[in-house]
Design a protein around this motif. Sequence first.
Motif, PDB file in Angstrom:
ATOM      1  N   VAL A 419       0.843  -1.177   0.000  1.00  0.00           N
ATOM      2  CA  VAL A 419       0.000   0.000   0.000  1.00  0.00           C
ATOM      3  C   VAL A 419       0.888   1.240   0.000  1.00  0.00           C
ATOM      4  CG1 VAL A 419      -0.247  -0.005   2.521  1.00  0.00           C
ATOM      5  CG2 VAL A 419      -1.924   1.191   1.132  1.00  0.00           C
ATOM      6  N   LYS A 420       0.563   2.201  -0.856  1.00  0.00           N
ATOM      7  CA  LYS A 420       1.307   3.460  -0.981  1.00  0.00           C
ATOM      8  C   LYS A 420       0.436   4.582  -0.429  1.00  0.00           C
ATOM      9  CE  LYS A 420       3.043   6.621  -4.615  1.00  0.00           C
ATOM     10  NZ  LYS A 420       3.210   6.801  -6.081  1.00  0.00           N
ATOM     11  N   TYR A 421       1.043   5.446   0.396  1.00  0.00           N
ATOM     12  CA  TYR A 421       0.243   6.514   0.993  1.00  0.00           C
ATOM     13  C   TYR A 421       1.094   7.749   1.271  1.00  0.00           C
ATOM     14  CZ  TYR A 421       2.162   4.197   5.163  1.00  0.00           C
ATOM     15  OH  TYR A 421       3.001   3.611   6.077  1.00  0.00           O
ATOM     16  N   ASP A 422       0.414   8.885   1.303  1.00  0.00           N
ATOM     17  CA  ASP A 422       1.011  10.148   1.716  1.00  0.00           C
ATOM     18  C   ASP A 422       1.037  10.129   3.237  1.00  0.00           C
ATOM     19  OD1 ASP A 422       1.288  12.843   2.611  1.00  0.00           O
ATOM     20  OD2 ASP A 422       0.604  13.587   0.683  1.00  0.00           O
ATOM     21  N   TYR A 423       2.229  10.008   3.817  1.00  0.00           N
ATOM     22  CA  TYR A 423       2.291   9.814   5.270  1.00  0.00           C
ATOM     23  C   TYR A 423       2.091  11.108   6.049  1.00  0.00           C
ATOM     24  CZ  TYR A 423       7.233  11.050   4.382  1.00  0.00           C
ATOM     25  OH  TYR A 423       8.400  11.648   3.970  1.00  0.00           O
ATOM     26  N   LYS A 424       2.177  12.245   5.408  1.00  0.00           N
ATOM     27  CA  LYS A 424       1.864  13.501   6.100  1.00  0.00           C
ATOM     28  C   LYS A 424       0.360  13.751   6.110  1.00  0.00           C
ATOM     29  CE  LYS A 424       6.318  15.652   5.044  1.00  0.00           C
ATOM     30  NZ  LYS A 424       7.028  16.791   4.394  1.00  0.00           N
ATOM     31  N   GLN A 425      -0.299  13.448   4.978  1.00  0.00           N
ATOM     32  CA  GLN A 425      -1.743  13.640   4.875  1.00  0.00           C
ATOM     33  C   GLN A 425      -2.539  12.411   5.313  1.00  0.00           C
ATOM     34  OE1 GLN A 425      -3.049  16.628   4.050  1.00  0.00           O
ATOM     35  NE2 GLN A 425      -0.935  17.386   3.906  1.00  0.00           N
ATOM     36  N   CYS A 426      -1.827  11.299   5.542  1.00  0.00           N
ATOM     37  CA  CYS A 426      -2.475  10.050   5.977  1.00  0.00           C
ATOM     38  C   CYS A 426      -3.537   9.595   4.988  1.00  0.00           C
ATOM     39  CB  CYS A 426      -3.064  10.200   7.376  1.00  0.00           C
ATOM     40  SG  CYS A 426      -1.805  10.365   8.643  1.00  0.00           S
ATOM     41  N   LYS A 427      -3.144   9.539   3.727  1.00  0.00           N
ATOM     42  CA  LYS A 427      -4.093   9.195   2.678  1.00  0.00           C
ATOM     43  C   LYS A 427      -3.501   8.146   1.752  1.00  0.00           C
ATOM     44  CE  LYS A 427      -6.670  11.244  -1.184  1.00  0.00           C
ATOM     45  NZ  LYS A 427      -6.941  12.486  -1.953  1.00  0.00           N
ATOM     46  N   VAL A 428      -4.193   7.034   1.599  1.00  0.00           N
ATOM     47  CA  VAL A 428      -3.768   5.975   0.685  1.00  0.00           C
ATOM     48  C   VAL A 428      -3.973   6.446  -0.748  1.00  0.00           C
ATOM     49  CG1 VAL A 428      -4.203   3.625  -0.111  1.00  0.00           C
ATOM     50  CG2 VAL A 428      -4.233   4.136   2.335  1.00  0.00           C
ATOM     51  N   VAL A 429      -2.943   6.272  -1.593  1.00  0.00           N
ATOM     52  CA  VAL A 429      -3.033   6.730  -2.987  1.00  0.00           C
ATOM     53  C   VAL A 429      -2.907   5.593  -3.997  1.00  0.00           C
ATOM     54  CG1 VAL A 429      -2.191   9.031  -2.408  1.00  0.00           C
ATOM     55  CG2 VAL A 429      -0.556   7.261  -3.092  1.00  0.00           C
ATOM     56  N   ASP A 430      -2.422   4.426  -3.566  1.00  0.00           N
ATOM     57  CA  ASP A 430      -2.274   3.312  -4.507  1.00  0.00           C
ATOM     58  C   ASP A 430      -2.063   2.026  -3.716  1.00  0.00           C
ATOM     59  OD1 ASP A 430      -2.081   2.019  -6.969  1.00  0.00           O
ATOM     60  OD2 ASP A 430       0.081   2.338  -7.133  1.00  0.00           O
ATOM     61  N   ARG A 431      -2.335   0.929  -4.349  1.00  0.00           N
ATOM     62  CA  ARG A 431      -2.025  -0.385  -3.772  1.00  0.00           C
ATOM     63  C   ARG A 431      -1.756  -1.352  -4.919  1.00  0.00           C
ATOM     64  NH1 ARG A 431      -5.128  -1.619   0.337  1.00  0.00           N
ATOM     65  NH2 ARG A 431      -6.010   0.464   0.607  1.00  0.00           N
ATOM     66  N   ALA A 432      -0.869  -2.323  -4.665  1.00  0.00           N
ATOM     67  CA  ALA A 432      -0.513  -3.296  -5.701  1.00  0.00           C
ATOM     68  C   ALA A 432      -0.459  -4.685  -5.078  1.00  0.00           C
ATOM     69  CB  ALA A 432       0.836  -2.950  -6.321  1.00  0.00           C
ATOM     70  N   PRO A 433      -1.022  -5.684  -5.751  1.00  0.00           N
ATOM     71  CA  PRO A 433      -0.985  -7.048  -5.206  1.00  0.00           C
ATOM     72  C   PRO A 433       0.405  -7.662  -5.315  1.00  0.00           C
ATOM     73  CG  PRO A 433      -1.968  -7.049  -7.385  1.00  0.00           C
ATOM     74  CD  PRO A 433      -1.732  -5.610  -7.030  1.00  0.00           C
ATOM     75  N   THR A 434       0.717  -8.562  -4.401  1.00  0.00           N
ATOM     76  CA  THR A 434       1.954  -9.346  -4.451  1.00  0.00           C
ATOM     77  C   THR A 434       1.594 -10.823  -4.355  1.00  0.00           C
ATOM     78  OG1 THR A 434       2.266  -9.264  -2.050  1.00  0.00           O
ATOM     79  CG2 THR A 434       3.281  -7.503  -3.345  1.00  0.00           C
TER      80      THR A 434
END
Length: 658
Positions: A419-434
């Motif tokens: 999961v990819k997120y803006d850690y200052k705004q605490c907002k998830v922006v993308d996710r990729a399966p593994t």
Amino acid sequence: MLGKKKLLVGGLSALVVGALLAGCPPKKELKTEVGTAEVAQKVYVPPGKYDEFYAFLSGGFSGQVSVYGLPSGRLIKIIKVFSQDPETGYGYTPETKPMLMTSHGFIPWDDTHHPELSQTDGVPDGRWLFINANNVPRIARIDLSTFETTEIIEIPNSAGNHASPFITPDSKYVTAATRFSVPIPQKDVPISSYAENFKGTLSFIKANEPGKMDVAFQILVPGYDYDLAHCGKGPSYGWCFFTSYNTEQAYTLLEINASKNDKDYIAAVNWKRAEECIAQGKYQEIPATYYHNYYDEKKHMAFSEVKKSVKVIIPKDCPGVMYYLPTPKSPHGVDVSPDGEYIIGGGKLATVIPIHSFSKMLKAIEQKAFEKEVDGIPVLKYDAVLHCEVPKPCLGPLHTEFDGKGFAYTSCFVSSEVVKYDYKQCKVVDRAPTYYSIGHLMIPGGDSAKPWGKYLLAMNKITKDRYLPTGPELFQSAQLYDITGEKMQLLLDFATIGEPHYAQGIPADIIMKNVKKIYPLAENEHPYAVKAEKDARVERKGNEVHVYMTMIRSHFVPDNIEGIKVGDTVYFHLTNLEQDWDIPHGFAVKGSEDAEILVMPGETKTLVWKPKAPGVYPFYCTDFCSALHQEMQGYVRVSPAGSNVPLKYYTGTSTAQK
């Protein structure tokens, strides 16, 4: 560099990967051993300054480090560390056996989890790689000019050396913490007295001077399980952070009994304050036997020294040295943002990703915003240190790395995704399966002050239905993603040597410029080195026979030896006279109980052999060195014990007799 490609999620076999990397584009739809993979025509390598990286993956139960090239995913080196290596003789030869000595004796195996690159000003510098040993607590230094292990320090008062060897930004210290709490000092007590008698330690090991690693100090801590660590940088320089779980202090059926509390702790350690307390004498000198092993590259030989005591800080005697940050739930990873302000916890059982603020932590300490105290360690109020909680990120968050562009990436074991997120705004922006059950992930420099945010490597635990079956046990795998755009893009998957837990990556250019190509023969100070064929000889000392032998393309000097007797111990001291890059020579003799040896240009190594029966025994070069490699061989004549066959040796028509 090849053109652009796209890999859709699917069962991509090693065969397909090999075809792609070789520049042989498969058809649009290609049936593989495990299903159908749709692939485009060319391999995509994102543009940028750094196109090639070294990736160092822990070997897990192999006790080694495996080195891969990125973006190719090709295995290019296995570095022997805590385990013997039959290819080179590491851990078998008299020169290298001392590297594996411990207070428990000679231990030629271990379980490695976390490689860590040395840093300058918070940025990986390519000088050294450190790696931990879990079972017999140790930390090793690998010299990246030779890709060889050159130093190992044993950690006293420790069991389960898991939260290590995470480094300070100036490489002053590497850290180590106990996964398993035990009585300190060890004693015979009932296991049921865990809460009363069991403790842990957080160790700080001097790391910035090769050959001089030592335990600078330890901090005695409550008997929790300490899991992972990272040290602060920038404003948080001088602090290190360690996750802990089992704050319940359970000692049986931990999957239930150590999962009851809603929050466990991140331990925040002010190591600058610890240094002050050491200077002020606020510590206890505790007897402890532990080994320091180091390799002298001029003498081509390892040495061991035994240490007898260690300085231990008791937190209540050194106020301000340590605080606990409540963190949900059973946290695994603890990761510090490149600017040093944010501390992200990876709670394995949490439904959120908690992000602590370092500046809020300092304010909470100043205002004494404590909820309680444990063994002299203040526990800060959760809300007082919290920056935010990332809502509904994934299931089973473990470990976080950063791309240097304002985004964090967290591995999620249960839901098999990043999961990819803006850690200052605490907002998830993308996710990729593994595929499947990712453990750790790695962005080159992703735990440093200046990440190279180009690739993300996912290290997966399970490969069912992904590759050809290999019996009851399947290997592990890694997947490579391009993270230069808004969305993560899968580039490649490849098999790895099991079981990789953690990795470090660095641009190849940084390491390549310092790689050593030979050992200068003139600098060889090995006591049994022979620097010219004319000085080769064989000498008897009672029942010991020392063979001073040279090797060069494509013969040994001497290549015929007679007068060896049953009951002798024969020491073959071999010096490779080559001074050309990548011309090693190997050596093996029939019936040797140890491994072969592989001798680099300008190096000296020893093989020990004890013949058990009369006869003529061949020896030979084991590493293909020239067109006449097969001709690089010789013979040793062994006579019965007590015989009067004279000792003689020769090559060609030149014969010497002793």
